[in-house]
Design a protein around this motif. Sequence first.
Motif, PDB file in Angstrom:
ATOM      1  N   MET A 125       0.815  -1.207   0.000  1.00  0.00           N
ATOM      2  CA  MET A 125       0.000   0.000   0.000  1.00  0.00           C
ATOM      3  C   MET A 125       0.852   1.263   0.000  1.00  0.00           C
ATOM      4  O   MET A 125       0.349   2.350   0.291  1.00  0.00           O
ATOM      5  CB  MET A 125      -0.937   0.007   1.205  1.00  0.00           C
ATOM      6  N   ARG A 126       2.119   1.114  -0.331  1.00  0.00           N
ATOM      7  CA  ARG A 126       2.957   2.315  -0.340  1.00  0.00           C
ATOM      8  C   ARG A 126       2.808   3.090  -1.637  1.00  0.00           C
ATOM      9  O   ARG A 126       2.333   2.553  -2.632  1.00  0.00           O
ATOM     10  CB  ARG A 126       4.419   1.920  -0.113  1.00  0.00           C
ATOM     11  N   GLY A 127       3.224   4.328  -1.596  1.00  0.00           N
ATOM     12  CA  GLY A 127       3.162   5.159  -2.797  1.00  0.00           C
ATOM     13  C   GLY A 127       1.786   5.739  -3.026  1.00  0.00           C
ATOM     14  O   GLY A 127       1.475   6.226  -4.101  1.00  0.00           O
ATOM     15  N   LEU A 128       0.937   5.643  -2.020  1.00  0.00           N
ATOM     16  CA  LEU A 128      -0.426   6.152  -2.186  1.00  0.00           C
ATOM     17  C   LEU A 128      -0.704   7.319  -1.247  1.00  0.00           C
ATOM     18  O   LEU A 128      -1.840   7.736  -1.081  1.00  0.00           O
ATOM     19  CB  LEU A 128      -1.434   5.031  -1.936  1.00  0.00           C
ATOM     20  N   GLY A 129       0.336   7.804  -0.611  1.00  0.00           N
ATOM     21  CA  GLY A 129       0.164   8.977   0.241  1.00  0.00           C
ATOM     22  C   GLY A 129      -0.500   8.680   1.575  1.00  0.00           C
ATOM     23  O   GLY A 129      -0.972   9.579   2.254  1.00  0.00           O
ATOM     24  N   ILE A 130      -0.520   7.411   1.938  1.00  0.00           N
ATOM     25  CA  ILE A 130      -1.196   7.064   3.191  1.00  0.00           C
ATOM     26  C   ILE A 130      -0.357   7.512   4.386  1.00  0.00           C
ATOM     27  O   ILE A 130      -0.888   8.033   5.365  1.00  0.00           O
ATOM     28  CB  ILE A 130      -1.462   5.553   3.253  1.00  0.00           C
ATOM     29  N   ALA A 131       0.954   7.335   4.276  1.00  0.00           N
ATOM     30  CA  ALA A 131       1.826   7.733   5.386  1.00  0.00           C
ATOM     31  C   ALA A 131       1.687   9.224   5.666  1.00  0.00           C
ATOM     32  O   ALA A 131       1.656   9.657   6.818  1.00  0.00           O
ATOM     33  CB  ALA A 131       3.276   7.377   5.069  1.00  0.00           C
ATOM     34  N   ARG A 132       1.579   9.992   4.602  1.00  0.00           N
ATOM     35  CA  ARG A 132       1.423  11.433   4.782  1.00  0.00           C
ATOM     36  C   ARG A 132       0.130  11.752   5.527  1.00  0.00           C
ATOM     37  O   ARG A 132       0.102  12.583   6.440  1.00  0.00           O
ATOM     38  CB  ARG A 132       1.420  12.131   3.421  1.00  0.00           C
ATOM     39  N   ARG A 133      -0.922  11.053   5.171  1.00  0.00           N
ATOM     40  CA  ARG A 133      -2.195  11.289   5.876  1.00  0.00           C
ATOM     41  C   ARG A 133      -2.105  10.836   7.322  1.00  0.00           C
ATOM     42  O   ARG A 133      -2.675  11.456   8.218  1.00  0.00           O
ATOM     43  CB  ARG A 133      -3.336  10.566   5.156  1.00  0.00           C
ATOM     44  N   LEU A 134      -1.373   9.742   7.535  1.00  0.00           N
ATOM     45  CA  LEU A 134      -1.184   9.251   8.898  1.00  0.00           C
ATOM     46  C   LEU A 134      -0.451  10.296   9.729  1.00  0.00           C
ATOM     47  O   LEU A 134      -0.837  10.602  10.865  1.00  0.00           O
ATOM     48  CB  LEU A 134      -0.402   7.937   8.842  1.00  0.00           C
TER      49      LEU A 134
END
Lengths: 303, 303
Positions: free
Chosen positions: A228-237
Motif C-alpha cells: 500500500m505504499r506510494g499512495l500517500g497514506i503515510a502522509r495522511r497518517l
Amino acid sequence: MNPNSILQVRSFNRLVAERIGALDDRFLQANRPMNESRLLWEIGANGEELRVLRDRLDIDSGYLTRVLQGLERQGLIKIRTSPADRRVRRATLTQSGLKERLKLDKRSDDLAIDILETLTERQRRLLLSAMEQVERLIQASMVHFDIEDPGHVDAEWCFRHYFKELNARFENGFNPEQSISADADELVPPKGLLLVVRLRGEAIGCGALKFHGKQFAEVKRMWIIERMRGLGIARRLLRALEECAAEAGVRQLRLETNQTLHEAIALYKSYGFSEVKAFNAEPYAHHWFQKPVETRRGSPART
Amino acid sequence: MNPNSILQVRSFNRLVAERIGALDDRFLQANRPMNESRLLWEIGANGEELRVLRDRLDIDSGYLTRVLQGLERQGLIKIRTSPADRRVRRATLTQSGLKERLKLDKRSDDLAIDILETLTERQRRLLLSAMEQVERLIQASMVHFDIEDPGHVDAEWCFRHYFKELNARFENGFNPEQSISADADELVPPKGLLLVVRLRGEAIGCGALKFHGKQFAEVKRMWIIERMRGLGIARRLLRALEECAAEAGVRQLRLETNQTLHEAIALYKSYGFSEVKAFNAEPYAHHWFQKPVETRRGSPART
DNA sequence: ACGAAACGTTGACTTCAGTCAGAGAATGAA
DNA sequence: TTCATTCTCTGACTGAAGTCAACGTTTCGT
C-alpha cells in the motif's frame, strides 16, 4: 474539486455498476436470494461461526438464523454448536453446499472472462493494469485511522512487521531492546497514543505518538504495509498524528530515523520537518527532525 | 484465459462493487425505496414516457404504475396522457420532485469527491486516466451487433454521420449520389443486410453487406463513432459481417475504399483482405480489396 | 371498419429484506 | 455464587420487490 473530474468518476461509477452490476448479480442471478448466496460464499470451505457471519454481512441475528435454517433445509449446510464455547454455533457446508459455492465462483469467473475475451491481448494488458491502478487508488481513499491499544492484535501484528522490516533494512539489523523505548504503556493516553491504519477492517499500518508534556511529542512506529505504499497514506497518517498532538496542546513534533529509510526521510522533509542535531541517543538513528505542530484547516483528524 | 487475469478482474470487481456499492446506496441511502429513486432519476428534468421508463429500468408495468402513483401521492411527479398518442402516459417532475432529484445528484457528486479528495493532484490524474481507460475497454466488451432495417432511425443516424465524415475527409468531399448505390432496399435480406453496432442501446456504428449472388458480397457503410475507435470494434464488426456472408453461402468479400481512410485500409489488410485491381467504377475509391469468406471457429456471429 | 397490437391500470398474489422485543442457555467476572 | 454479558433462536411485524392475469382504451394496419 474539478467538475470534470467528478463527471469522470461518476461516469466510471455508472458504467462499472452496470457492467459489474454483478455486484449483486454475482449472487442474484444464482436464482436464490442474495443473502443465501452471500452466506454460502462467506461460510467458505472450512465453515464459519454464526457471530462472525453476522458481523461480516451486517445482518440481524434473527434474520440470519432464519436464512441459515433455510439453507439447512435445502441440505446445503449443517449448523452445530461449537465444542469450545457452547453458546456459539458454527455453520459448515455440506457436499452439495460446496457444489453450490463452486457455481457462484464460476459465475464470477465467467463475468471476468466475458469482459476479457473480446479484447485483443494488448487491450487486455492495458485493461488489467488500468484496473490495478484504479484499485490501488480507490483503496487509498478507503483507508482510515483508529486509535487503538498497543496490545490489540492488529497493533502487535503491525509492530512485528515493522520490526522485521527494520531488521532487514538496517545495516546491522534491528533489535527493539536496544532502541529507545516506546512500550505499550507509553503509547496509551495520556502518555501517548497509537493509530492503526485499516483498510476494510484489515490493519495495514500504524503510527504512534509519545508525549513529553506539552513541549513535544515523538513520532514513533510509522509503518505502512509494502503493497500500500506510494499512495500517500503515510502522509495522511502523519497529518492525523499531528492533529492528535494539536488536540493535546503539544507544540512540537520530533522524530529520528535511520539513513536506510529513504522514503520516510523524503516524506518528513516534504511534510515540513526540518533536520536538527541529535536530540537523543537513539543508536539506530542517523537523522533527527522536528516540526512545530500546526492545526490544518479542512483536514479531518481521523477518517 | 489466464487465471491471473481473471483474478485481477474479480478483485477489481469486488472492490469497485464495495466502494461504488453506492451503486445502490446512491439510491438507497436516500431513505426512499430504490425504485422510487431510480425513477426520479430517470424521469429527468424534461419528463419521460412511461414506456421508456419501463424499458430502461426493466420493470413490470403494473409495478411501475404503483411506484409512480406513490411518487405522485408524495407530490414529486405528475402523470399526464401524452397529447400525441393518447395511449401513452408521461411523467414529469414537479418542483419538489426536481429538488429530490438534485439531492440524488449531490449524493453522486459526494461519492466522487469522497474518492478524489484524499488523493494528491498527481494521484488524482492517474486515477482519472486509469478510470477512463477501464471505462473504454469495458465498454468495448459491451458492444453488440443487431441486424437492422436501413430505415431504422439508428441506421439513418449512422449513415448521416458516416457521410458527414467521408465528406470531411475526402479530398473533394463526398456526395452519396455519385457513389455506387447501397440503397435501403439493397441492404435488406435477401439482397443484403445491415448491422448496427450498439452500446447500451445507443447506436455507435454500422456495417453492411450487399450480396451479388453466392459469388461475392460487398462490404459497405463500415463506420464506428469516433470516440469508440481503437478498441477493435470495427474488426469484430467485420468478422460479424463475414459470418453473415458465410451463413448466406457467399464465397467472397469485396470492398473498395478511399486513400484517406488509413485506419480502414490498415484494418482490411490486417484482417486478411488482399488488394486487387479495380473491380468497379466507384469514383471515390483508390483501393479495392477482396478476401475469401471463412467460417472462424469460436467466433459468435453477433454478440 | 375491424381485428390486432400497444399501452397502461388494477387486483391478488409470493418472496425477500429488514426490524424489534423477548427469552433461554452458556459463559465470564466480581 | 451471583449477575451481567454473549450468543442464538422465535415470534410478530413492516415494507419493498417482483410476478401474473385480466381488462379498458387508443392506435395502427389492412
